[in-house]
Design an enzyme around this catalytic site. Sequence first.
Site, PDB file in Angstrom:
ATOM      1  N   HIS A 117       0.877  -1.174   0.000  1.00  0.00           N
ATOM      2  CA  HIS A 117       0.000   0.000   0.000  1.00  0.00           C
ATOM      3  C   HIS A 117       0.916   1.227   0.000  1.00  0.00           C
ATOM      4  O   HIS A 117       2.033   1.174   0.529  1.00  0.00           O
ATOM      5  CB  HIS A 117      -0.826  -0.059   1.291  1.00  0.00           C
ATOM      6  CG  HIS A 117      -1.875   0.986   1.435  1.00  0.00           C
ATOM      7  ND1 HIS A 117      -1.590   2.280   1.796  1.00  0.00           N
ATOM      8  CD2 HIS A 117      -3.221   0.924   1.299  1.00  0.00           C
ATOM      9  CE1 HIS A 117      -2.719   2.973   1.880  1.00  0.00           C
ATOM     10  NE2 HIS A 117      -3.725   2.175   1.578  1.00  0.00           N
ATOM     11  N   ASP A 194       3.439  -3.722   7.761  1.00  0.00           N
ATOM     12  CA  ASP A 194       2.173  -3.012   7.614  1.00  0.00           C
ATOM     13  C   ASP A 194       1.074  -4.037   7.864  1.00  0.00           C
ATOM     14  O   ASP A 194       0.740  -4.836   6.985  1.00  0.00           O
ATOM     15  CB  ASP A 194       2.084  -2.434   6.204  1.00  0.00           C
ATOM     16  CG  ASP A 194       0.714  -1.825   5.930  1.00  0.00           C
ATOM     17  OD1 ASP A 194      -0.161  -1.892   6.819  1.00  0.00           O
ATOM     18  OD2 ASP A 194       0.516  -1.298   4.827  1.00  0.00           O
ATOM     19  N   GLN A 197      -4.174  -4.762   7.336  1.00  0.00           N
ATOM     20  CA  GLN A 197      -5.177  -5.763   6.945  1.00  0.00           C
ATOM     21  C   GLN A 197      -5.031  -7.059   7.735  1.00  0.00           C
ATOM     22  O   GLN A 197      -5.923  -7.900   7.706  1.00  0.00           O
ATOM     23  CB  GLN A 197      -5.048  -6.088   5.444  1.00  0.00           C
ATOM     24  CG  GLN A 197      -5.262  -4.909   4.509  1.00  0.00           C
ATOM     25  CD  GLN A 197      -6.711  -4.423   4.481  1.00  0.00           C
ATOM     26  OE1 GLN A 197      -7.645  -5.123   4.876  1.00  0.00           O
ATOM     27  NE2 GLN A 197      -6.899  -3.204   4.013  1.00  0.00           N
ATOM     28  N   LYS A 220     -10.293  -0.317  10.780  1.00  0.00           N
ATOM     29  CA  LYS A 220     -10.478  -1.522   9.967  1.00  0.00           C
ATOM     30  C   LYS A 220     -10.792  -2.734  10.832  1.00  0.00           C
ATOM     31  O   LYS A 220     -10.915  -3.841  10.345  1.00  0.00           O
ATOM     32  CB  LYS A 220      -9.213  -1.798   9.146  1.00  0.00           C
ATOM     33  CG  LYS A 220      -8.914  -0.730   8.087  1.00  0.00           C
ATOM     34  CD  LYS A 220      -7.703  -1.136   7.283  1.00  0.00           C
ATOM     35  CE  LYS A 220      -7.101   0.007   6.491  1.00  0.00           C
ATOM     36  NZ  LYS A 220      -7.880   0.413   5.331  1.00  0.00           N
ATOM     37  N   CYS A 360      -4.770   2.395  -3.551  1.00  0.00           N
ATOM     38  CA  CYS A 360      -3.517   2.954  -3.005  1.00  0.00           C
ATOM     39  C   CYS A 360      -2.359   1.987  -3.193  1.00  0.00           C
ATOM     40  O   CYS A 360      -1.514   1.823  -2.308  1.00  0.00           O
ATOM     41  CB  CYS A 360      -3.663   3.312  -1.528  1.00  0.00           C
ATOM     42  SG  CYS A 360      -4.892   4.563  -1.224  1.00  0.00           S
TER      43      CYS A 360
END
Length: 404
Positions: A117, A194, A197, A220, A360
């Site tokens: 991302h 990251d 998710q 999220k 993104c």
Amino acid sequence: MTDLSYLKDDFPVLDDGVHFLDSGASSQKPIPVLEAMDNFARTSYANVHRGAYKLSVASTDAYEAARRRVAEFIGSSTDDEVVFTRGATTALNTVAFGWGLENLGEDDIILSTEMEHHANLVPWQMVAKRTGATLDHIPVTEDHRLDMDAYAEKLVPRVKVVAVTGMSNVLGTMPDIPTIAEMAHAVGARVVVDAAQLVPHAPVDVQELGADFVAFSSHKMLGPTGIGVLWGRMDALEETEPFEGGGEMISEVSLHDATWAPIPHRFEAGTPPIIEAVGLHAAIDYLDSIGMEKIFQHDQELTAIALERLGDVPGVTIQGPNDLDRRGGVVSMTMDGIHAHDLATILDEQNVAVRAGHHCAKPLMKCLGVAATARASFYVYNEEADIDALVAGLRRAGELFGVN
Ligand code: PLP
């Protein structure tokens, strides 16, 4: 099929029957989260760490209790390794600018991946330009996984940091972080994950993950916007300079100089997201009451159904791994002859909410050879009927555009 349908009543926004398949962008919030925030604001709110009065003490206690809850949720060995940020983006910028500017120079390599991302890509580009470090990327294989052979080749001693996604927000691919971290540590590199998710959808124990920094966002994972987390191993946080200066992050200040407050407070300049921390705490309680193993299982079952049924829709290509191995509940697709935005608009007419665009991840779109994809992403409130609606909507789009 893991049955979570009993949860649906907790999400009033879904009452009008929308098939909400965009949790990868932001999830819906259950009533217990909304109530916890409302209740706190009505009874216990004040600024934190500042007042000697009872309300401020209560508010500070709630804020620090949220930090403890996050630490427990991700297996942090201490609460002090949990830094509250504005979101995953700010957490990753804190590492890139706070750690990167301090620890990188012209001889060093920043190793990222082609499936990142922009939040784990652009800050490193900025830091590479400022430090003179070289930015390199691990490629994606034809079956949409991280190319581990290429990683092994690119992982030379000059690599000082490996910045990698825990789960691609486009492909659903879940790179093998423990192995990536072990290999990186063998050449003395730091590892930044990251996990925007990953943390919402799978059990995460930062000790097992083995990374040095882990970033994620509350919004999220059923919590509010405006708060996220940077978890850092203490020795990695100690190598990091504060990225923002201001109130609350200092120990001493004179007109020309300042010293920093202890970790984690030195990374939390200004008034933090207090009500949001209470919301994140409630969101974690809610997720834990279901069980993260069960949530992952549920996402995978829906993904299996989606991969099978979407494969039968004429003109549809799945952009992501075709099996469930190391794969989460994000299903991106393209359809012959139909732009992803048109697809999303037609689906919306059938009350199916998916995201369309580059997500993104523009460099990844280039690797995939597509301008955009339509993306369905699953969470606890989704069920088989949502996939049925998605498939029916795609067939309808195919009819309208004459795809067969
Ligand atoms: N990383 C990934 C993989 C994401 O999917 C997102 C959000 O879409 C982000 C980072 C950025 O998160 P936020 O916008 O909450 O800072």
